[in-house]
Design an enzyme around this catalytic site. Structure first.
Site, PDB file in Angstrom:
ATOM      1  N   GLU A  43      10.189  -9.612  -2.181  1.00 40.18           N
ATOM      2  CA  GLU A  43      10.325  -8.283  -1.588  1.00 40.18           C
ATOM      3  C   GLU A  43      11.777  -7.856  -1.421  1.00 40.18           C
ATOM      4  O   GLU A  43      12.090  -6.669  -1.508  1.00 40.18           O
ATOM      5  CB  GLU A  43       9.642  -8.242  -0.213  1.00 40.18           C
ATOM      6  N   GLU A  93      13.672  -0.880   0.258  1.00 41.33           N
ATOM      7  CA  GLU A  93      13.071  -0.827  -1.068  1.00 41.33           C
ATOM      8  C   GLU A  93      14.064  -0.198  -2.044  1.00 41.33           C
ATOM      9  O   GLU A  93      14.743   0.781  -1.724  1.00 41.33           O
ATOM     10  CB  GLU A  93      11.791   0.007  -0.994  1.00 41.33           C
ATOM     11  N   ASN A 110       1.577   2.279   8.905  1.00 39.88           N
ATOM     12  CA  ASN A 110       2.119   0.971   9.288  1.00 39.88           C
ATOM     13  C   ASN A 110       3.316   1.119  10.222  1.00 39.88           C
ATOM     14  O   ASN A 110       3.456   0.364  11.182  1.00 39.88           O
ATOM     15  CB  ASN A 110       2.510   0.155   8.055  1.00 39.88           C
TER      16      ASN A 110
END
Length: 149
Positions: free
Chosen positions: A7, A16, A52
């Site tokens: 990740e 990201e 989330n």
């Protein structure tokens, strides 16, 4: 740690890489407040989606829905959100503790993008390789069901 390694690009990135994805889904009744930043992945397990951020924020008694960047700006919160995601939201912990195999964690974290394509994508294979390497270093068996299938 294998999922974290994938990740974060081997612990290089806290956000990201592709930040063009907004990750806003209002079908769950969670808004995407005007003026907020996109809900792209942040943290070691790349917390994504407005719902989330909202749920993690409620768990931590803070408004991550309004300011998702806090996850990338605060190291403790960054790791805390990842542990929260692992334990509460993604079924990752259950997958490992109930012998579903490492592959179940891939499906829980990023299955739609990395699994279900007939064979492992390169990111999924990276996760598997990292997991095997960590298990080898720790002197433990990786067990079965390592892939997406």
């Amino acid at each position: 740690f294998a999922n974290v390694k994938q990740e974060t690009g081997t612990l290089q990135y806290i956000r990201e890489i592709n930040r063009n994805n907004v990750y806003c889904d209002t079908s769950r009744g969670i808004p995407c407040p005007a003026g907020t930043k996109a809900y792209y992945g942040r943290g070691p397990l790349q917390l994504t989606w407005n719902y989330n951020y909202d749920a993690a924020g409620k768990a931590f008694n803070m408004n991550l829905l309004q300011n998702p960047d806090q996850v990338a700006q605060n190291g403790v919160l960054s790791w805390r959100s990842s542990v929260w995601f692992w334990m509460q939201n993604s079924n990752c912990h259950t997958a490992i503790t109930q012998n579903q195999g490492f592959g179940a964690t891939i499906r829980a974290i990023n299955g739609g993008q990395e699994c279900g394509k007939g064979s492992e994508t390169q990111p999924a294979q990276n996760r598997i390789n990292y997991y095997k390497d960590f298990c080898s270093q720790l002197g433990v068996s990786p067990g079965g069901n390592l892939g997406c299938a």
